[in-house]
Scaffold this motif. Structure first.
Motif, mmCIF file in Angstrom:
data_model
loop_
_atom_site.group_PDB
_atom_site.id
_atom_site.type_symbol
_atom_site.label_atom_id
_atom_site.label_comp_id
_atom_site.label_asym_id
_atom_site.label_seq_id
_atom_site.Cartn_x
_atom_site.Cartn_y
_atom_site.Cartn_z
ATOM 1 N N ILE A 45 -8.827 1.780 0.521
ATOM 2 C CA ILE A 45 -9.987 2.283 -0.229
ATOM 3 C C ILE A 45 -9.890 1.838 -1.691
ATOM 4 N N GLY A 46 -8.682 1.515 -2.126
ATOM 5 C CA GLY A 46 -8.471 0.916 -3.435
ATOM 6 C C GLY A 46 -8.334 -0.587 -3.317
ATOM 7 N N PHE A 47 -9.245 -1.176 -2.574
ATOM 8 C CA PHE A 47 -9.187 -2.599 -2.232
ATOM 9 C C PHE A 47 -8.922 -3.492 -3.440
ATOM 10 N N GLU A 48 -9.633 -3.272 -4.529
ATOM 11 C CA GLU A 48 -9.519 -4.154 -5.693
ATOM 12 C C GLU A 48 -8.117 -4.134 -6.295
ATOM 13 N N PHE A 49 -7.496 -2.958 -6.291
ATOM 14 C CA PHE A 49 -6.146 -2.850 -6.847
ATOM 15 C C PHE A 49 -5.135 -3.563 -5.959
ATOM 16 N N VAL A 50 -5.252 -3.356 -4.645
ATOM 17 C CA VAL A 50 -4.373 -4.064 -3.709
ATOM 18 C C VAL A 50 -4.561 -5.570 -3.842
ATOM 19 N N ARG A 51 -5.796 -6.014 -3.926
ATOM 20 C CA ARG A 51 -6.088 -7.444 -4.086
ATOM 21 C C ARG A 51 -5.445 -8.006 -5.346
ATOM 22 N N ASP A 52 -5.628 -7.325 -6.472
ATOM 23 C CA ASP A 52 -5.128 -7.836 -7.743
ATOM 24 C C ASP A 52 -3.604 -7.845 -7.792
ATOM 25 N N CYS A 53 -2.988 -6.768 -7.300
ATOM 26 C CA CYS A 53 -1.524 -6.716 -7.272
ATOM 27 C C CYS A 53 -0.955 -7.764 -6.324
ATOM 28 N N SER A 54 -1.560 -7.877 -5.154
ATOM 29 C CA SER A 54 -0.996 -8.769 -4.131
ATOM 30 C C SER A 54 -1.027 -10.225 -4.570
ATOM 31 N N ARG A 55 -2.063 -10.619 -5.292
ATOM 32 C CA ARG A 55 -2.125 -11.993 -5.775
ATOM 33 C C ARG A 55 -1.011 -12.279 -6.774
ATOM 34 N N LEU A 56 -0.729 -11.322 -7.643
ATOM 35 C CA LEU A 56 0.345 -11.497 -8.611
ATOM 36 C C LEU A 56 1.711 -11.530 -7.931
ATOM 37 N N ILE A 57 1.873 -10.680 -6.913
ATOM 38 C CA ILE A 57 3.140 -10.652 -6.172
ATOM 39 C C ILE A 57 3.409 -12.001 -5.516
ATOM 40 N N VAL A 58 2.376 -12.599 -4.926
ATOM 41 C CA VAL A 58 2.530 -13.915 -4.292
ATOM 42 C C VAL A 58 2.952 -14.953 -5.330
ATOM 43 N N GLU A 59 2.350 -14.894 -6.498
ATOM 44 C CA GLU A 59 2.706 -15.837 -7.572
ATOM 45 C C GLU A 59 4.180 -15.723 -7.955
ATOM 46 N N LYS A 60 4.752 -14.524 -7.813
ATOM 47 C CA LYS A 60 6.150 -14.305 -8.165
ATOM 48 C C LYS A 60 7.097 -14.604 -7.002
ATOM 49 N N GLY A 61 6.545 -15.017 -5.861
ATOM 50 C CA GLY A 61 7.383 -15.331 -4.715
ATOM 51 C C GLY A 61 7.907 -14.114 -3.980
ATOM 52 N N LEU A 62 7.270 -12.953 -4.193
ATOM 53 C CA LEU A 62 7.670 -11.725 -3.521
ATOM 54 C C LEU A 62 6.713 -11.416 -2.365
ATOM 55 N N LYS A 63 6.939 -10.295 -1.690
ATOM 56 C CA LYS A 63 6.209 -9.957 -0.474
ATOM 57 C C LYS A 63 5.284 -8.758 -0.688
ATOM 58 N N ASN A 64 4.161 -8.772 0.022
ATOM 59 C CA ASN A 64 3.209 -7.659 0.041
ATOM 60 C C ASN A 64 3.212 -6.995 1.412
ATOM 61 N N VAL A 65 3.258 -5.666 1.397
ATOM 62 C CA VAL A 65 3.234 -4.859 2.619
ATOM 63 C C VAL A 65 2.115 -3.827 2.490
ATOM 64 N N SER A 98 -1.311 -0.759 -14.623
ATOM 65 C CA SER A 98 -1.909 -2.067 -14.371
ATOM 66 C C SER A 98 -1.136 -2.817 -13.301
ATOM 67 N N PRO A 99 -1.784 -3.748 -12.604
ATOM 68 C CA PRO A 99 -1.060 -4.603 -11.652
ATOM 69 C C PRO A 99 0.105 -5.323 -12.314
ATOM 70 N N GLU A 100 -0.070 -5.771 -13.541
ATOM 71 C CA GLU A 100 0.995 -6.497 -14.231
ATOM 72 C C GLU A 100 2.241 -5.637 -14.413
ATOM 73 N N VAL A 101 2.039 -4.365 -14.761
ATOM 74 C CA VAL A 101 3.179 -3.456 -14.948
ATOM 75 C C VAL A 101 3.906 -3.233 -13.633
ATOM 76 N N LEU A 102 3.155 -3.025 -12.558
ATOM 77 C CA LEU A 102 3.789 -2.799 -11.253
ATOM 78 C C LEU A 102 4.549 -4.024 -10.778
ATOM 79 N N VAL A 103 3.954 -5.187 -10.947
ATOM 80 C CA VAL A 103 4.598 -6.413 -10.486
ATOM 81 C C VAL A 103 5.862 -6.679 -11.295
ATOM 82 N N LYS A 104 5.825 -6.387 -12.582
ATOM 83 C CA LYS A 104 7.026 -6.547 -13.406
ATOM 84 C C LYS A 104 8.138 -5.622 -12.921
ATOM 85 N N LYS A 105 7.773 -4.382 -12.581
ATOM 86 C CA LYS A 105 8.764 -3.436 -12.063
ATOM 87 C C LYS A 105 9.343 -3.926 -10.741
ATOM 88 N N ALA A 106 8.464 -4.479 -9.872
ATOM 89 C CA ALA A 106 8.939 -5.032 -8.598
ATOM 90 C C ALA A 106 9.943 -6.156 -8.837
#
Length: 275
Positions: free
Chosen positions: A124-144, A96-104
């Motif tokens: 091609i996995g647009f929805e997953f990138v979108r969901d993860c990236s929004r959570l990363i921004v909330e945590k003050g981290l960076k998306n690449v 899940s995006p939540e698990v990945l963001v927690k690991k980050a």
């Protein structure tokens, strides 16, 4: 039920119910085209940011890099073909995006700056990138995002506010070369133009002997890139035989340096790669 066209990339696959697209990562499920590779992480590693490659975005730091499977191009020289051209069958585990963001977050103590979506074609996995990236921004981290740039404007524009840095492959600068890899040049140019207005962008060109290694092509490529922004870093990278292209030798090192020197006539930042 009629076929539905996938909105993510210029290929625009028309998919019947249950049919999977060219990229292997999207399918028509219950009348909607979705990312069937959502959360299916095939590779994960804490990489130096320079490995993406990004030379001018938080140098010396690291980024948690994640990949799934599938790609919307078919480069016969793909350096990551075992990931990008693979297919993960039903029943494989999901992350899940939540698990990945927690690991980050946990890896910040190890100089991690956030998440990088890479290894296969992440968009091609647009929805997953979108969901993860929004959570990363909330945590003050960076998306690449490390991408081939073969994406439609609408999904790209939706992602842009959350993406801090891109490395976009500009595989060559002729339509003939893009025919070889199964795409078109203009959408990639447009992606670079749009992303560079909102985010940090670096561009990579893999130099393949006899295909995109002419001085004239590099002059045209670097001149166009400079017309977008001469401060966009260009990575001129050495090819090694891989996947379906083992019929030619690695790019001579002097070719990489010669083409990089030509690019420097127009661009402020040029880096030789794999030398």
């Amino acid at each position: 039920m009629s076929a539905i066209r996938c909105p993510i990339c210029p290929r625009g696959c028309s998919l019947e119910e249950g049919q999977t697209g060219f990229c292997k990562g999207r399918a028509n499920i219950s009348g909607k085209v979705i990312a069937i590779n959502y959360g299916r992480v095939s590779s994960i590693a804490l990489d130096p940011i320079e490995k993406k490659p990004l030379a001018h975005f938080h140098p010396g730091m690291k980024v948690l890099s994640v990949g799934s499977y599938g790609c919307n191009l078919r480069c016969p020289f793909c350096q990551n073909w075992s990931i990008s051209q693979s297919f993960v069958p039903e029943g494989e585990g999901h992350t899940s995006p939540e698990v990945l963001v927690k690991k980050a977050e946990e890896l910040v103590k190890n100089r991690n700056i956030g998440l990088a979506y890479t290894y296969n074609e992440p968009l091609i996995g647009f929805e997953f990138v979108r969901d993860c990236s929004r959570l990363i921004v909330e945590k003050g981290l960076k998306n690449v995002v490390v991408t081939n740039g073969y994406v439609n404007e609408e999904p790209l524009l939706e992602l842009l506010p959350a993406i801090h840095a891109w490395n976009i492959d500009l595989k060559g600068f002729t339509e003939d070369f893009y025919k070889l890899v199964g795409g078109k040049l203009e959408p990639v140019k447009r992606s670079i133009e749009l992303a560079s207005k909102k985010s940090h962008v670096e561009v990579t060109t893999l130099i393949i002997p006899g295909l995109n290694d002419s001085e004239n092509e590099m002059r045209e490529l670097s001149s166009w890139l400079a017309s977008v922004d001469r401060r966009i870093p260009l990575h001129v990278t050495r090819f090694f035989p891989a996947w379906k292209m083992t019929d030619r030798p690695p790019t001579p090192v002097d070719t990489v340096y010669r083409l990089a020197a030509i690019a420097r006539e127009k661009l402020e930042y040029v880096h030789e790669g794999n030398v």
